[in-house]
Design an enzyme around this catalytic site. Structure first.
Site, PDB file in Angstrom:
ATOM      1  N   ASP A 298      37.105   9.115   8.057  1.00 21.32           N
ATOM      2  CA  ASP A 298      37.862  10.030   7.205  1.00 21.32           C
ATOM      3  C   ASP A 298      38.812  10.919   8.015  1.00 21.32           C
ATOM      4  OD1 ASP A 298      36.177   9.021   5.302  1.00 21.32           O
ATOM      5  OD2 ASP A 298      35.393  10.961   4.641  1.00 21.32           O
ATOM      6  N   ASP A 299      39.792  11.445   7.305  1.00 16.54           N
ATOM      7  CA  ASP A 299      40.627  12.583   7.714  1.00 16.54           C
ATOM      8  C   ASP A 299      41.817  12.224   8.595  1.00 16.54           C
ATOM      9  OD1 ASP A 299      38.753  13.946   6.309  1.00 16.54           O
ATOM     10  OD2 ASP A 299      37.988  15.144   7.968  1.00 16.54           O
ATOM     11  N   HIS A 348      41.975   9.584   0.802  1.00 18.11           N
ATOM     12  CA  HIS A 348      41.132  10.775   1.010  1.00 18.11           C
ATOM     13  C   HIS A 348      41.872  12.035   0.541  1.00 18.11           C
ATOM     14  CE1 HIS A 348      37.628  12.779   2.505  1.00 18.11           C
ATOM     15  NE2 HIS A 348      38.157  13.266   3.604  1.00 18.11           N
ATOM     16  N   HIS A 352      43.275  17.323   0.984  1.00 18.54           N
ATOM     17  CA  HIS A 352      41.858  17.500   1.298  1.00 18.54           C
ATOM     18  C   HIS A 352      41.211  18.694   0.593  1.00 18.54           C
ATOM     19  CE1 HIS A 352      38.143  17.491   3.748  1.00 18.54           C
ATOM     20  NE2 HIS A 352      38.480  16.263   4.087  1.00 18.54           N
ATOM     21  N   HIS A 442      34.566  10.565  11.498  1.00 18.72           N
ATOM     22  CA  HIS A 442      35.917  11.129  11.434  1.00 18.72           C
ATOM     23  C   HIS A 442      36.697  10.680  12.665  1.00 18.72           C
ATOM     24  CE1 HIS A 442      33.329  13.631   8.906  1.00 18.72           C
ATOM     25  NE2 HIS A 442      34.396  13.807   8.163  1.00 18.72           N
TER      26      HIS A 442
HETATM   27 ZN    ZN Z   1      37.382  14.704   4.896  1.00 15.67          ZN
END
Ligand code: ZN
Length: 485
Positions: A298-299, A348, A352, A442
């Site tokens: 993620d991210d 995602h 956020h 991440h």
């Molecule tokens: Zn995230």
């Protein structure tokens, strides 16, 4: 809808619509165009000229995240190569906001948690001027959310420049703003008077509109009703601009790669590690028979994500990457590489946020903008969503269902964002993963990227087959939530 929710929804939707201060009407059409036409309003709303980050070769992003407990922050900022003083200046703006947020808010014992989201846009780039707009939005916190600051950079001197440096004479600017506001029904004259009385402080967020006017952006609630979010007043720049302001105007109207960093070899060579990267084919793995595990990240992406892709190419592993808007927009080549090498790119969200704090229009905007970005870079529109913080509700179920997207949560969390230690992350994943699991990590953290060679080997030693989320789960139903197989 509570007052706070109204602010949150408008603030984030407004950002997605590029500083359009007017919230869009809710629509029953399940597939609205990504940029709906402006709703009826007395005067056209000025739009900031926004530069696509992919225009700046080598642009990277920094992500600063704190997932709690009790309070969450997620901040991204651009790193323009060769402009370190600009990065430092932006960092100071963000740090001040993070400090103030921590001082002003109490950690909550249960959701919804106080939340600070920091996002950015490029508002001008050229070898003569670079401008970065940083926007801070608080959700369920002190209520004074929706702050905007625009920092400029002068490559000739190597110095960051305040927005107010775009003009010669602050008083002349204030007069022109007051004049423009007279015919603007959004503006509260008393609030504007108070704001202009602060002098240069009122002008810490200036850039240019798509029409070439000088855009003065005011924080939420400072000159108009808070429900409008930050508000732009546009004025004719004729006679106002400094020499640097004129360079900035050109950088906004006719942006070009500033090219400030010395040329370096391409840090992202095409996949040469694996002689023959297999094309994804769900038929070559049967997760009803094999012990499958899906690795998810993620991210990102950030430039360092290419190191993780190198490891995966070398080991012949495919994973699933849930990307965030500004990072994705800054790294189209990495997105394209992911798809070429058989990985799956999921959504995602743009900014956020905790989606459970937003209304349906805002959730939709958060998802569609990233889908547009990924589709532009890869030709494929994501069908998987990972809600930030794993926070979902019936609104998110509904919108993802309408968009034909499935929600992918997880059931293995090594907390790699908290413990930046490759050995700890490796140990946690290897000790807590079982067949059918979805592992969360991440890729923005170097310590995480460095852990994955050992994690891949360790999971294979334990007998697991590493697959993408679609391979793990098989057919997916829009709107449904999936935590594991
Ligand atoms: Zn995230």
């Amino acid at each position: 809808m509570t007052h706070s929710r109204a602010i949150a929804a408008v603030a984030l939707a407004g950002l997605t619509l590029t500083a359009c201060g007017t919230p869009t009407e809710s629509s029953s059409d399940p597939t609205p165009s990504p940029t709906p036409p402006p709703t009826a309003s007395p005067a056209p709303v000025a739009q900031l000229a926004i530069v696509p980050p992919s225009l700046v070769d080598g642009l990277d992003t920094l992500v600063e995240e704190d997932f709690g407990p009790g309070r969450v922050t997620f901040a991204t900022l651009p790193v323009v190569p060769g402009a370190d003083p600009l990065t430092d200046a932006i960092q100071q703006v963000i740090d001040a906001d993070l400090d103030r947020f921590r001082a002003d808010t109490e950690a909550a014992s249960e959701p919804p948690f106080p939340e600070l989201v920091v996002t950015w846009d490029l508002v001008g780039v050229s070898p003569e001027a670079v401008g970065v707009r940083v926007r801070t939005t608080e959700l369920f916190a002190t209520g004074d959310d929706g702050r905007v600051a625009i920092t400029w950079f002068d490559p000739a001197s190597g110095d960051p420049r305040d927005s107010v440096d775009l003009v010669e004479d602050v008083d002349a600017l204030a007069d022109r703003v007051a004049e423009a506001a007279e015919t603007d029904p959004r503006i509260d004259p008393a609030l504007l008077d108070d704001e202009l009385a602060t002098g240069a402080d009122a002008f810490d967020a200036m850039a240019f509109t798509t029409e070439g006017d000088l855009a003065i952006e005011f924080d939420q609630g400072h000159v108009a009703a808070p429900t409008l979010g930050p508000v732009i007043i546009a004025v004719d720049p004729d006679g106002l601009l400094s020499a640097f302001g004129q360079a900035a105007a050109e950088a906004a109207q006719d942006p070009t790669d500033p090219g400030l960093a010395p040329a370096t070899p391409d840090p992202t060579p095409p996949a040469t590690a694996a002689p023959d990267v297999a094309v994804p084919d769900a038929s070559d793995v049967d997760c009803s028979q094999e012990q499958c595990v899906a690795l998810t990240f993620d991210d990102g992406p950030v430039s360092g994500t290419s190191d993780l892709l190198d490891v995966m190419a070398e080991k012949g592993v495919r994973a699933t990457f849930f990307v965030v808007g500004s990072n994705a927009a800054a790294q189209p080549d990495i997105l394209a590489r992911m798809v070429t090498e058989g990985h799956v790119v999921g959504n995602h969200t743009e900014d956020h946020p905790d989606l459970t704090k937003l209304d349906t229009d805002a959730v939709r905007a958060e998802l569609e903008q990233v889908n547009d970005t990924v589709e532009a870079a890869t030709g494929q529109r994501p069908v998987l969503v990972r809600p930030p913080y794993g926070a979902t509700n019936s609104t998110v179920d509904q919108v993802t269902g309408e968009l034909g997207m499935a929600q992918v949560l997880w059931n293995v969390d090594p907390e790699d964002w908290k413990d930046r230690d490759s050995d700890i992350v490796t140990r946690r994943v290897l000790s807590s993963t079982a067949g059918g699991n979805i592992v969360l990590s991440h890729d923005i953290h170097e310590t995480t990227r460095d852990a994955y060679a050992a994690i891949i080997d360790g999971l294979r030693d334990q007998g697991y087959t590493l697959v993408t989320v679609p391979q793990l789960l098989g057919s997916l139903e829009p709107g449904q939530r999936y935590y594991s197989r």
